[in-house]
Design a protein around this motif. Structure first.
Motif, short mmCIF file in Angstrom:
data_model
loop_
_atom_site.label_atom_id
_atom_site.label_comp_id
_atom_site.label_asym_id
_atom_site.label_seq_id
_atom_site.Cartn_x
_atom_site.Cartn_y
_atom_site.Cartn_z
N ALA A 10 -1.33 13.82 -8.78
CA ALA A 10 -1.95 13.03 -9.85
C ALA A 10 -0.98 12.82 -11.01
O ALA A 10 -1.04 11.79 -11.70
N ALA A 11 -0.06 13.76 -11.24
CA ALA A 11 0.93 13.57 -12.30
C ALA A 11 1.88 12.42 -11.98
O ALA A 11 2.34 11.70 -12.88
N VAL A 12 2.18 12.22 -10.70
CA VAL A 12 3.05 11.12 -10.30
C VAL A 12 2.35 9.78 -10.50
O VAL A 12 2.92 8.83 -11.05
N THR A 13 1.10 9.68 -10.07
CA THR A 13 0.35 8.42 -10.26
C THR A 13 0.12 8.13 -11.74
O THR A 13 0.05 6.96 -12.13
N LYS A 14 0.02 9.17 -12.55
CA LYS A 14 -0.16 8.94 -13.99
C LYS A 14 1.08 8.30 -14.60
O LYS A 14 0.97 7.41 -15.47
N LEU A 15 2.27 8.72 -14.15
CA LEU A 15 3.50 8.09 -14.66
C LEU A 15 3.65 6.67 -14.13
O LEU A 15 4.14 5.79 -14.84
N LEU A 16 3.24 6.43 -12.90
CA LEU A 16 3.40 5.10 -12.32
C LEU A 16 2.49 4.08 -12.98
O LEU A 16 2.83 2.89 -13.04
N ARG A 17 1.35 4.51 -13.46
CA ARG A 17 0.44 3.57 -14.10
C ARG A 17 0.67 3.44 -15.60
O ARG A 17 -0.06 2.71 -16.28
N GLY A 18 1.68 4.12 -16.13
CA GLY A 18 1.97 4.04 -17.55
C GLY A 18 2.50 2.67 -17.95
O GLY A 18 3.08 1.93 -17.13
N GLU A 19 2.37 2.34 -19.20
CA GLU A 19 2.81 1.03 -19.69
C GLU A 19 4.33 0.92 -19.70
O GLU A 19 4.88 -0.16 -19.51
N GLY A 20 5.03 2.03 -19.89
CA GLY A 20 6.48 1.97 -19.91
C GLY A 20 7.10 1.70 -18.56
O GLY A 20 8.28 1.35 -18.48
N ALA A 21 6.34 1.87 -17.46
CA ALA A 21 6.88 1.60 -16.12
C ALA A 21 7.00 0.12 -15.83
O ALA A 21 7.64 -0.26 -14.84
N LEU A 56 0.85 -1.19 0.00
CA LEU A 56 0.00 0.00 0.00
C LEU A 56 0.88 1.24 0.00
O LEU A 56 1.67 1.47 0.94
N VAL A 57 0.76 2.05 -1.05
CA VAL A 57 1.59 3.25 -1.22
C VAL A 57 0.66 4.45 -1.33
O VAL A 57 -0.28 4.45 -2.15
N ALA A 58 0.91 5.47 -0.51
CA ALA A 58 0.14 6.71 -0.53
C ALA A 58 1.02 7.82 -1.09
O ALA A 58 2.17 8.00 -0.64
N VAL A 59 0.51 8.56 -2.06
CA VAL A 59 1.24 9.65 -2.71
C VAL A 59 0.70 10.96 -2.15
O VAL A 59 -0.50 11.25 -2.23
N LEU A 60 1.60 11.77 -1.57
CA LEU A 60 1.23 13.02 -0.91
C LEU A 60 2.04 14.16 -1.52
O LEU A 60 3.26 14.02 -1.75
N SER A 61 1.40 15.28 -1.75
CA SER A 61 2.07 16.48 -2.26
C SER A 61 2.31 17.44 -1.10
O SER A 61 1.38 17.74 -0.34
N LEU A 62 3.53 17.92 -0.95
CA LEU A 62 3.91 18.80 0.15
C LEU A 62 4.05 20.25 -0.28
O LEU A 62 4.55 21.07 0.48
N HIS A 63 3.62 20.57 -1.49
CA HIS A 63 3.71 21.95 -1.98
C HIS A 63 2.47 22.22 -2.83
O HIS A 63 1.97 21.35 -3.53
N ALA A 64 2.00 23.45 -2.75
CA ALA A 64 0.78 23.80 -3.49
C ALA A 64 1.01 23.83 -4.99
O ALA A 64 0.05 23.71 -5.77
N ALA A 65 2.27 23.96 -5.44
CA ALA A 65 2.55 24.07 -6.86
C ALA A 65 2.74 22.72 -7.55
O ALA A 65 2.90 22.68 -8.77
N VAL A 66 2.75 21.62 -6.81
CA VAL A 66 2.94 20.29 -7.40
C VAL A 66 1.63 19.53 -7.35
O VAL A 66 0.74 19.83 -6.54
N ASP A 67 1.54 18.51 -8.21
CA ASP A 67 0.31 17.72 -8.33
C ASP A 67 0.67 16.26 -8.16
O ASP A 67 1.51 15.73 -8.92
#
Length: 842
Positions: A113-124, A100-111
């Motif tokens: 969802a962009a990290v989870t989008k890369l992790l679920r990509g086929e190239g990963a 179980l991995v939780a992705v948390l953003s610690l800055h208002a300027a980062v997202d």
């Protein structure tokens, strides 16, 4: 020659030579003692592997050999290493729960969802098998890595909801912090990290995006600057850039192979994150009507983590309370490593939250176990109070005679004309009314009244000081009033907008609290003797102590009514060790890694509403006795970000382990003595013990204390850990009465202003006196009728010295436990901005 020939002849004839045999009176000399003893090697060679029977039965095997002890230590070390490796390999494998991995953003300027989008990509290298696999969280998915033979469950949790953030961090195996490439984290991200570190931080990884967009020459410099920022909080954590699918593959490999950090409060209990939730209302025949406001059965599906889950134990739903289980089912695993056995993923927006009467799918469900009503844990939280269960003795003959004489002696009192004898008996004198009121007051009300009186006297002193400081001539007052009128008419628009953002009541309350904290710091525990009331009546619940360290105080004396509602252990530490050892050796129930469905009975519909609103649902199995109320003690330290004084008996929000609740605690010093001094405010420079009525929780467990503002924002005020459960811990409140030496002799002095009545001096005469300069003494006699008294000390006093008298009483927490904690508003920095154009520059 003759003898030799004779012996040869005897041998030839077959005759045997007879040897000399010593008699019983043969002298036996002692063997020479050369001062040496047999070595261990000589003893082993003589025994030739034989072991004495008595050596095997000796207690604790004190004669165990050195090599045996080495072999035993090596075996324990090897077994512990194998157990850690087994747990690490099971996590995310076929036999264990998904990672179980939780992705948390610690800055208002980062997202995130962009990290989870890369992790679920086929190239990963992963295969996304299940979308929205976590109930209540839209950005969650299951990921299978055939190359590493591992499976993951990713979820993106918003940091705006602090309760959900802390709940997810309690149960997540790993956290991925998304940082800004230049600043790292902002002020709110630092606030979130403070809460997570205080609660207990699991395994984690740092991720930053946007480094590849920089020029090649500035990439190394940017990563170096970001590493310098992060090493303050994470000195040994690696920073991963995440801008391509290759970086995502490296991150997945790191998450699957990194060392898992063990959190004590969750590793000793079985817990579960809800992945599918259904609600079935109870039928009207069961006594609780169905519908949105009634009770029902909540079916929660998820992977068991930690220890095996037993059906006869209570489960705690974070933020909602304790409930009982009826049965445990074993549905099909929705995320198997073998994709041919996988169930088709559910489609639709609300596929993970249903309100239905049947099971969650059409596949056959196997019932693992059902609860036995006679053996499962009870939901009883408080002890049954019997008001008649007190010591009742028959009155003695002397008491009967006194009662008869009192009945015969009629009172002479003035009554209105025409009043009958029956009506006259209901007329109460003023003295009797005061005495009756004093007798009927409970201990808690007396404590509250004492606190209110102390505050009132402090407020009167402050008002008098302000009046003395502000006194002047009438002309000065008129000039000040004119100036105030002129200023009020010339106020600019910017000042008016500034005042709109200010709460005057909160400002006044904060000012009063600051004054009290400053007065307590300058004059600790000092109170003024009232002029309109006898001191022996005002301080009748206090007593003096010869020595705070060694003087006895019975912990069972004059206990409040609330102590009849709580539970107490004969030995809390022994019970804790026994229960934790039994939990560690538990082999019954649903094992860790199984995908099960829990049937929780008599659950309110509000739990379903919170899931539908997007909050995660966390379940934890309680250990025996953890649903019962007692007096819990927490060791906390004030958080550096908090600057406002926190007063004792002020309502705070507690996060203790998997529980959160509201209560009004008392503060005390952390010492090893049998008596502990109460603190009026939370000290910023030393650890403080917080005592509160709360459900029993076995340590270790992290503790967070929040204070809720009037606008709904919760500020972190203290962090710490769970200390113990001991209702007999004596917390004493101290008050200090001060006096001024009026006439000073060689060893005696006349003291005034401590009391204002002769009877008060005689009442407090046995109490020892002390001074601020270290002198000790006692009251010798009262002088006059206005409070002057002659005191004797161990040395001569100085004129600038102050005479003090310490009085103590035992205090208890307030019973204000409330398991419902409202959702906090997003944390913002309180700032008021004023445009330059609105300012009057003239």
């Amino acid at each position: 020659m003759i003898r030799l020939s004779h012996m040869v002849k005897m041998a030839a004839n077959g005759e045997k030579q007879q040897g000399h045999r010593a008699g019983i009176y043969k002298q036996k000399n002692k063997v020479h003692k050369h001062g040496k003893h047999r070595t261990k090697g000589e003893i082993e060679r003589e025994n030739k592997g034989r072991v004495s029977v008595t050596a095997l039965t000796k207690k604790q095997r004190k004669e165990q050999k050195k090599m045996d002890r080495r072999h035993k230590a090596n075996q324990l070390r090897r077994n512990k290493k194998d157990m850690v490796l087994t747990e690490k390999r099971r996590l995310g494998s076929r036999d264990g729960p998904p990672h179980l991995v939780a992705v948390l953003s610690l800055h208002a300027a980062v997202d995130a969802a962009a990290v989870t989008k890369l992790l679920r990509g086929e190239g990963a290298g992963g295969v996304v098998h299940q979308e929205r696999c976590i109930s209540g969280i839209s950005d969650s998915f299951g990921l299978i890595l055939p190359r590493f033979k591992q499976r993951f469950t990713f979820l993106s949790q918003s940091t705006a909801d602090m309760h959900s953030l802390l709940d997810v961090a309690k149960i997540a195996d790993s956290l991925v912090f998304v940082l800004d490439s230049t600043e790292g984290w902002d002020s709110y991200g630092d606030h979130c990290l403070s809460c997570l570190f205080a609660q207990g931080l699991p395994s984690h990884a740092l991720v930053c995006q946007g480094v590849s967009d920089l020029p090649v020459k500035k990439r190394v410099e940017s990563r170096r600057a970001l590493s310098k920022i992060t090493e303050i909080r994470f000195p040994d954590t690696r920073l991963f850039p995440l801008d391509s699918e290759q970086d995502a593959t490296l991150l997945l490999r790191h998450l699957g192979s990194q060392r898992q950090r063990k959190l004590g409060f969750r590793s000793r209990r079985s817990h579960l994150l809800a992945q599918h939730v259904t609600f079935t209302p109870n039928s009207p025949a069961e006594g609780t009507g169905g519908g949105p406001s009634g009770l029902g059965t909540l079916c929660v599906s998820g992977y068991v983590r930690g220890h095996p889950l037993r059906v006869d134990r209570l489960v705690h739903i974070s933020g909602h309370g304790d409930f009982q289980l009826s049965q445990i089912d074993a549905p099909t695993d929705p995320l198997p490593l073998n994709l041919t056995q996988a169930r088709p993923a559910k489609s639709g927006k609300g596929g993970d939250v249903d309100m239905m009467d049947g099971g969650e799918d059409e596949a056959p469900v196997r019932v693992l176990m059902k609860a036995d009503p006679s053996s499962r844990e009870s939901l009883q939280t408080e002890a049954e109070v019997d008001p008649m269960d007190g010591e009742q003795t028959w009155p003695t003959e002397t008491e009967l005679l006194e009662a008869e004489e009192a009945r015969k002696n009629k009172r002479v009192m003035k009554v209105p004309k025409g009043t009958s004898d029956y009506q006259a008996t209901w007329i109460v004198d003023d003295d009797e009314e005061e005495n009756g009121e004093l007798d009927e007051e409970s201990s808690e009300d007396d404590d509250d009244n004492d606190d209110m009186l102390d505050e009132a006297m402090d407020g009167d002193d402050e008002e008098n000081n302000s009046q003395d400081a502000g006194s002047g001539s009438e002309e000065d007052d008129d000039e000040e009033e004119e100036e105030e009128e002129v200023c009020s008419t010339e106020r600019s628009g910017a000042d008016q907008r500034y005042d709109e953002h200010m709460d005057e009541a909160a400002e006044q309350e904060g000012l009063q609290r600051y004054r009290e904290a400053r007065a307590n710091e300058m004059f600790p525990d000092e109170v003024d003797t009232p002029l309109d009331k006898l001191a022996r009546i005002r301080f009748q619940r206090y007593r003096g102590l010869k020595s705070f360290r060694s003087s006895p105080w019975d912990p069972l004396e004059n206990l409040p009514q609330n102590y009849s509602r709580i539970f107490q252990f004969q030995s809390f530490e022994r019970t804790r060790h026994r229960i934790l050892a039994e939990a560690a050796a538990e082999e019954e129930g649903a094992m860790a890694g199984w995908y099960v469905t829990l049937h929780i009975v008599d659950v309110p519909f509000s739990v379903m509403e919170s899931v539908q609103s997007g909050q995660p649902l966390i379940l934890v199995s309680l250990l025996p006795h953890e649903q019962k109320m007692s007096v819990m003690h927490l060791l906390v330290r004030r958080h550096p970000s908090n600057t406002e004084p926190i007063k004792s008996k002020e309502e705070l929000v507690f996060h203790c382990g998997f529980r959160r609740f509201r209560a009004s605690p008392i503060f005390s010093q952390h010492t090893s003595a049998d008596k502990h001094k109460m603190e009026r405010f939370l000290r910023p420079d030393a650890p403080t013990v917080v005592s509160v009525y709360a459900p029993i929780t076995f340590p270790p467990a992290g503790v967070l204390l929040f204070k809720q503002r009037s606008d709904g924002i919760q500020d972190l005020v203290a962090t710490g850990s769970l200390l113990s459960c001991n209702p007999q811990r004596v917390v004493l409140k101290r008050i200090v009465l001060s006096g001024h030496p009026f006439k000073i002799n060689r060893r005696s002095a006349v003291v005034r202003y401590m009391f204002f009545n002769r009877d008060d001096i005689l009442w407090f005469k046995p109490v020892e006196l002390r001074t601020k300069w270290g002198r000790r003494g006692h009251i010798k006699e009262a002088l006059g009728t206005h409070g002057h008294m002659k005191c004797v000390f161990d040395s001569q006093l100085r004129s600038q010295d102050t005479v003090l008298m310490n009085l103590y009483k035992r205090v208890y927490p307030r019973w204000t436990y409330d398991p419902y904690v409202p959702l906090p508003l997003p944390w913002v920095k309180s700032e008021v901005t004023v445009e330059m154009d609105d300012l009057d520059m003239e």
